[in-house]
Design an enzyme around this catalytic site. Structure first.
Site, short mmCIF file in Angstrom:
data_model
loop_
_atom_site.label_atom_id
_atom_site.label_comp_id
_atom_site.label_asym_id
_atom_site.label_seq_id
_atom_site.Cartn_x
_atom_site.Cartn_y
_atom_site.Cartn_z
N ASP A 227 0.87 -1.19 0.00
CA ASP A 227 0.00 0.00 0.00
C ASP A 227 0.90 1.23 0.00
O ASP A 227 1.59 1.50 0.98
CB ASP A 227 -0.91 0.00 1.23
CG ASP A 227 -2.01 1.04 1.15
OD1 ASP A 227 -1.85 2.01 0.38
OD2 ASP A 227 -3.02 0.90 1.86
N ARG B 99 -0.15 4.44 -0.59
CA ARG B 99 -0.89 5.69 -0.47
C ARG B 99 -0.31 6.58 0.62
O ARG B 99 0.18 6.10 1.63
CB ARG B 99 -2.37 5.38 -0.18
CG ARG B 99 -3.11 4.78 -1.35
CD ARG B 99 -4.50 4.35 -0.99
NE ARG B 99 -4.49 3.17 -0.12
CZ ARG B 99 -5.59 2.49 0.21
NH1 ARG B 99 -6.77 2.89 -0.24
NH2 ARG B 99 -5.51 1.43 0.99
#
Length: 261
Positions: free
Chosen positions: A126, A128
């Site tokens: 991930d 982000r």
């Protein structure tokens, strides 16, 4: 991180009229949007969601994920409450971009899960960055969030932004029932949901197991019942006699019934 406010306008939707605020991230040129409803700058906790862009799920109706359903459910929850904010962040494919997301989908077609596909492409599970939320929330005067999520990374990100995290937040997760763990996933998105739940490790305190595990629990109970009933069925078959000419299915009738032999 510099994020510049551009403009605001009204956005009528099927759930109600939101105010759409546009922001420009100067370092990357990405354009982010915040949808608000009601007064969100009064210092009270605001029902909110950090939603990362998902072209395939949000706009192209993909069943590979539940992003589109999450987006609609979040907007409905905010409209039902009459007050809230949804941050739509341009972080396609957990931050790897649309083209790399398509490459990851190709690997998933070959059997990899969502985390494995990202790692095979050389990315983290991930990527982000929720730091871009801070200047947008500051501009809107939001100082406290009731976050709609079961992702502990988002919770940590909000805590790192020094926003107030009221105790009601955790209650709101179960009450609004819109997180990925609170509805039965579509068959095409089971692999994604399983990877999210096992590889990305959602917070147990925010994970409602009922919808996902109800099916597994039911299967387990059926198997347990079958194991318990098997000896009984064997006794019934033996009780009819080895030379019985009755077709096998009829041997499972209650022993009190008349037998053919």
């Amino acid at each position: 991180m510099t994020v510049t406010f551009v403009a605001s306008s009204q956005l009528p939707t099927q759930w109600g009229t939101f105010t759409m605020h546009g922001f420009l991230e100067e370092a990357t040129g990405k354009e982010h949007v915040v949808l608000t409803m009601g007064n969100v700058s009064d210092g009270q906790p605001v029902l909110g969601r950090l939603h990362s862009e998902c072209l395939t799920g949000d706009a192209l109706f993909s069943l590979r994920c539940d992003c589109g359903f999450q987006l609609e459910a979040a907007l409905k929850a905010i409209a039902d409450e009459g007050r809230g904010a949804l941050l739509y962040l341009r972080q396609e494919g957990r931050g790897i971009g649309l083209m790399n997301k398509i490459r990851a989908y190709h690997l998933q077609d070959g059997g990899a899960d969502t985390v494995e596909a990202n790692e095979l492409l050389g990315f983290g599970a991930d990527q982000r960055d929720y730091g871009i939320c801070k200047p947008m929330l500051d501009h809107l005067g939001i100082t406290s969030l009731k976050l709609l999520t079961n992702n502990p990374r988002k919770v940590k990100a909000i805590q790192a932004l020094a926003l107030r995290w009221p105790s009601a937040c955790r209650c709101s997760l179960a009450r609004t029932r819109i997180t990925p763990s609170t509805w039965p996933p579509r068959p095409a998105s089971w692999a994604t949901c399983w990877a999210n739940c096992t590889r990305l490790k959602p917070s147990p305190a925010m994970f409602d197991p009922k919808p996902h595990w109800r099916t597994l629990r039911s299967v387990w109970r059926m198997l347990s019942a079958a194991v318990l009933l098997l000896p009984i069925l064997l006794v019934m078959v033996l009780a009819t006699g080895t030379a019985c000419s009755t077709p096998l299915p009829y041997r499972f009738l209650p022993l009190a019934w008349p037998r053919c032999c």
